[in-house]
Design an enzyme around this catalytic site. Structure first.
Site, PDB file in Angstrom:
ATOM      1  N   HIS A   1       2.341   1.463 -25.143  1.00 42.30           N
ATOM      2  CA  HIS A   1       1.138   0.849 -25.702  1.00 42.30           C
ATOM      3  C   HIS A   1       1.458   0.038 -26.950  1.00 42.30           C
ATOM      4  CE1 HIS A   1      -0.452   4.010 -23.133  1.00 42.30           C
ATOM      5  NE2 HIS A   1      -1.594   3.352 -23.116  1.00 42.30           N
TER       6      HIS A   1
ATOM      7  N   HIS B   1      -4.507  -3.430 -25.310  1.00 44.33           N
ATOM      8  CA  HIS B   1      -4.367  -1.974 -25.473  1.00 44.33           C
ATOM      9  C   HIS B   1      -2.991  -1.448 -25.035  1.00 44.33           C
ATOM     10  CE1 HIS B   1      -5.346   2.321 -24.877  1.00 44.33           C
ATOM     11  NE2 HIS B   1      -4.765   2.164 -23.709  1.00 44.33           N
TER      12      HIS B   1
ATOM     13  N   GLU C   1     -15.411  26.318 -28.332  1.00 44.15           N
ATOM     14  CA  GLU C   1     -14.170  26.872 -27.771  1.00 44.15           C
ATOM     15  C   GLU C   1     -13.036  25.857 -27.731  1.00 44.15           C
ATOM     16  OE1 GLU C   1     -17.128  27.065 -26.303  1.00 44.15           O
ATOM     17  OE2 GLU C   1     -17.638  29.192 -26.129  1.00 44.15           O
TER      18      GLU C   1
ATOM     19  N   HIS D   1     -20.580  34.093 -15.441  1.00 45.70           N
ATOM     20  CA  HIS D   1     -19.818  34.804 -16.466  1.00 45.70           C
ATOM     21  C   HIS D   1     -18.712  35.689 -15.877  1.00 45.70           C
ATOM     22  CE1 HIS D   1     -22.838  33.224 -19.027  1.00 45.70           C
ATOM     23  NE2 HIS D   1     -22.502  33.958 -20.071  1.00 45.70           N
TER      24      HIS D   1
HETATM   25  C1  LIG Z   1      -8.270  13.023 -22.641  1.00 45.47           C
HETATM   26  C2  LIG Z   1      -7.738  11.667 -22.301  1.00 45.47           C
HETATM   27  N1  LIG Z   1      -8.438  10.883 -21.466  1.00 45.47           N
HETATM   28  C3  LIG Z   1      -7.950   9.674 -21.127  1.00 45.47           C
HETATM   29  C4  LIG Z   1      -6.757   9.224 -21.599  1.00 45.47           C
HETATM   30  C5  LIG Z   1      -6.186   7.880 -21.141  1.00 45.47           C
HETATM   31  N2  LIG Z   1      -6.291   6.929 -22.265  1.00 45.47           N
HETATM   32  C6  LIG Z   1      -5.268   6.675 -23.068  1.00 45.47           C
HETATM   33  S1  LIG Z   1      -5.648   5.623 -24.298  1.00 45.47           S
HETATM   34  C7  LIG Z   1      -7.226   5.450 -23.710  1.00 45.47           C
HETATM   35  C8  LIG Z   1      -8.207   4.563 -24.414  1.00 45.47           C
HETATM   36  C9  LIG Z   1      -8.321   4.938 -25.846  1.00 45.47           C
HETATM   37  O1  LIG Z   1      -9.043   4.020 -26.570  1.00 45.47           O
HETATM   38  P1  LIG Z   1      -8.810   3.909 -28.122  1.00 45.47           P
HETATM   39  O2  LIG Z   1      -8.744   5.230 -28.733  1.00 45.47           O
HETATM   40  O3  LIG Z   1      -9.819   2.966 -28.652  1.00 45.47           O
HETATM   41  O4  LIG Z   1      -7.347   3.337 -28.226  1.00 45.47           O
HETATM   42  P2  LIG Z   1      -6.920   1.823 -28.463  1.00 45.47           P
HETATM   43  O5  LIG Z   1      -7.480   1.051 -27.307  1.00 45.47           O
HETATM   44  O6  LIG Z   1      -7.504   1.410 -29.749  1.00 45.47           O
HETATM   45  O7  LIG Z   1      -5.433   1.890 -28.458  1.00 45.47           O
HETATM   46  C10 LIG Z   1      -7.422   6.216 -22.586  1.00 45.47           C
HETATM   47  C11 LIG Z   1      -8.695   6.280 -21.841  1.00 45.47           C
HETATM   48  C12 LIG Z   1      -6.053  10.093 -22.458  1.00 45.47           C
HETATM   49  N3  LIG Z   1      -4.879   9.774 -22.971  1.00 45.47           N
HETATM   50  N4  LIG Z   1      -6.584  11.278 -22.821  1.00 45.47           N
END
Ligand SMILES: Cc1ncc(C[n+]2csc(CCOP(=O)(O)OP(=O)(O)O)c2C)c(N)n1
Length: 659
Positions: free
Chosen positions: A28, A263, A410, A472
């Site tokens: 990224h 991204h 939790e 539960h």
């Molecule tokens: C729990 C989870 N769901 C989905 C992802 C896949 N994922 C990685 S980055 C991202 C988008 C995140 O957006 P943002 O925090 O705004 O990051 P930016 O685009 O600014 O790098 C997703 C959906 C992940 N890593 N973790």
């Protein structure tokens, strides 16, 4: 602050991220490029740290919650002089490198937590902050303040959309963790699209309402960033701090900057032009200029001097407070008395006790023997029975309290516990109903991955819960947890096995242990010594009832079902053996010889019984064996009726053996 050199460093950090992502064709770029100025101020100015001593007790902790932007932290650790070389950067995402796809604790000096599943890092940071508050209250004296560090986290839209983050920020505000500084990389972009397709809340107002201090800044303006961080550091007003840094994702690659295409690695194909636009040489990759190197060399020396100065403070503190110094040393080394197994008082040899109640007794002895052992519950202390009786409630007024009130959060409890465990100053345990393990599962998985010795005291472990009904009553939960690598799941059959469970958990340093305790009473297995049962748990499985004639039938069971196997053995006769299996993972780690003495190969008539899904038991009974379990959801009725209705009985075991 030297803004000239730091803005140059920011662009070179951009170059490092571009080169690494381009080289491995994945990763990224958006965050490392968009947050480069934030990195410059943190690693090039404000962080109290020492790159040559990454575990310095009083360092500021930095957690990259948005773990997908891993090249951000690797680049800045490299620039700041941690043991992350240019060669390591060039091996980004390569097998066995110290620069894996997402940051991993233990892999890279300076990486404080394993992140990637969004939102977890926010919870980890809250855990670190709580750990720091507890440590400061325990160890600082009026004369010597050895702990006054801060905890930073960098999170994006994704982290803050996740429920675990929201739970954690509420907990942080309620507990007045003003040593926590969360920097929000607010770039209006997520993965698929612009962020406004999924979010429209006023984040500043939301955090303020929860009890945070909030400031919004231009995330590319070094002076604004420095001012916001320095102010946050010195404002001890009981409020955690949110710095909303407005940034442009993938800044530096004009073709994709500010868009969802920026991204991931989408911008990598434009990097030649982008690098030249940033003033980086075309023919030298992983480039760091001499003046930037010199700046960070000086800073590294300055940071070392600060650490040395602190070492003198620490030595004076230790000389003046030998008892505290000893406690801290034990806590950091996680010293567990070698005779813990013998210091837990023996239980009566007859009668009945729910293992949650036995656990409630054992935890008192453990807490007395291990001063850095702490616990917490998700609003269920009254049911989970893990309250440390003379430990005090952890609160703003009593930060040394050993009982943490997580609230009905939790998932945050899991992530915060991981943060506490990462910090390594407390041995953390936490509690809820077993069926809600699913609410903490992502954090449990990360604890297992990051080898954190967290202990989960989960109770109400089967349809034995009774009237509360199938919502539960765990049926798939125990086995669902057993499939998480490096997690030990212990389901004790009686009070002494519960004592063994605590010993097993405390002895373990390289991964988490989860207890599955019963709500209902279980008979004490007084026909065995306490030592046999406690040590049996450490082995994972052991012979609870030995055959008195030639062995022909083996009955295996865990927890509340061991009693039915024992009863069935009496009916089935002298050739029957009962094996109690409190922990499959521990048993699986035993030698082949030990396993063969417990489950001799030639005996194929094997029957397992457990009040849960049958899946995992087949590995012990083999295809010729039988498993009595519950491959469906439970039902709302008194527990003993549900057991009968679902066939978890002595009669079922006898019938299976005789069939
Ligand atoms: C729990 C989870 N769901 C989905 C992802 C896949 N994922 C990685 S980055 C991202 C988008 C995140 O957006 P943002 O925090 O705004 O990051 P930016 O685009 O600014 O790098 C997703 C959906 C992940 N890593 N973790």
């Amino acid at each position: 602050m030297n803004t000239d050199i730091l803005s140059k460093a920011a662009n070179q950090a951009r170059g490092l991220a571009m080169d690494a992502v381009h080289k491995c064709n994945s990763g990224h770029l958006g965050l490392p490029l968009g947050s480069a100025e934030i990195g410059a101020v943190l690693f090039g100015e404000v962080l109290q740290c020492n790159p040559v001593a990454p575990k310095w007790l009083n360092r500021d902790r930095f957690i990259l919650s948005a773990g997908h932007g891993s090249m951000f932290i690797y680049s800045w650790l490299h620039l700041a002089g941690y043991e992350v070389s240019a060669d390591d950067l060039a091996k980004f995402r390569v097998l066995h490198s110290i620069t894996p796809g997402h940051p991993e604790f233990h892999e890279t000096p300076g990486v404080e937590s394993t992140t990637g599943p969004l939102g977890q890092g926010v919870g980890n940071a809250v855990g670190y902050a709580l750990s720091g508050k507890m440590a400061a209250a325990t160890y600082n004296t009026a004369e010597h303040k050895i702990i006054d560090n801060h905890v930073f986290a960098l999170a994006g839209d994704g982290c803050l959309q996740e429920g675990v983050a929201l739970e954690s920020i509420s907990f942080a505000a309620h507990n007045q963790l003003d040593n926590l500084i969360l920097i929000y990389d607010s770039n209006d972009v997520t993965l698929d699209a612009m962020a406004d397709i999924t979010q429209s809340e006023n984040t500043a107002a939301k955090f303020k309402a929860i009890g945070w201090d909030v400031v919004t800044i231009d995330g590319h303006n070094l002076v604004e960033i420095e001012k916001a961080i320095k102010r946050a550091k010195k404002t001890d007003n009981g409020k955690p701090k949110l710095i909303i840094a407005k940034t442009v994702i993938a800044k530096g690659i004009p073709e994709v900057a500010g868009t969802a295409k920026g991204h991931g690695e989408g911008g990598a194909k434009f990097i030649d032009a982008a690098r030249s636009g940033l003033g980086l040489p075309a023919d030298e990759h992983f480039f760091v200029s001499d003046d930037v190197k010199a700046y960070f060399d000086d800073l590294k020396a300055k940071r070392s001097r600060l650490h040395k100065k602190w070492n003198r403070l620490f030595a004076a503190w230790a000389a003046a407070n030998p008892e505290k110094a000893k406690q801290l040393d034990h806590a950091r080394k996680d010293t567990i008395p070698a005779d813990l197994i013998d210091t837990i008082p023996a239980f009566p040899t007859e009668g009945k006790s729910a293992t949650r109640n036995s656990g409630g007794d054992v935890i008192q002895a453990v807490a007395a023997a291990v001063p850095h052992f702490i616990t917490g519950s998700a609003d269920l202390f009254g049911s989970t029975k893990n309250y440390i009786k003379n430990g005090g409630d952890n609160s703003v007024k009593n930060p040394t309290g050993r009982n943490i009130w997580f609230g009905i959060r939790e998932h945050a409890m899991g992530a915060i516990s991981n943060g506490i465990a990462y910090d390594g100053l407390w041995r953390i345990s936490n509690a809820t109903f077993l069926v809600f393990a699913d609410y903490c599962r992502p954090s449990i998985r990360l604890a297992a991955l990051a080898k954190l010795p967290v202990t989960y005291i989960f109770t109400h472990d089967s349809v034995g819960v009774g009237e509360d009904g199938p919502t539960h009553q765990p049926v798939e939960t125990v086995s669902g947890l057993r499939v998480i690598p490096n997690l030990d799941v212990i389901r004790p059959a009686d009070a002494e096995e519960s004592a063994g469970a605590f010993v097993a958990a405390l002895q373990r340093k390289d991964g988490p242990t989860l207890f599955s305790f019963s709500r209902q009473d279980l008979p004490i297995m007084g026909f065995l010594t306490a030592k046999e049962r406690r040590e049996g748990v450490l082995k994972g499985a052991y012979v609870a009832v030995k055959e008195t004639a030639t062995l022909d039938t083996i009955l295996l069971a865990s927890g509340s079902e061991v009693q039915w196997a024992v009863e069935a053995a009496k009916i089935l006769g002298a050739g029957t053996r009962v094996v109690s299996v409190p922990c499959m993972e521990r048993f699986d780690r035993q030698t082949t010889d030990y396993k063969a003495t417990i489950l001799p190969h030639h005996v194929t008539k094997r029957i397992a019984i457990e009040a849960g899904v049958t899946a995992l038991w087949w590995k012990y009974v083999g295809l010729e064996g039988k498993v009595i379990g519950i491959d469906r959801f439970g039902m709302s009725a008194p527990g003993n009726q549900v057991f009968k209705e679902l066939g978890i009985t002595t009669e079922a075991v006898v019938a299976a053996a005789q069939a």
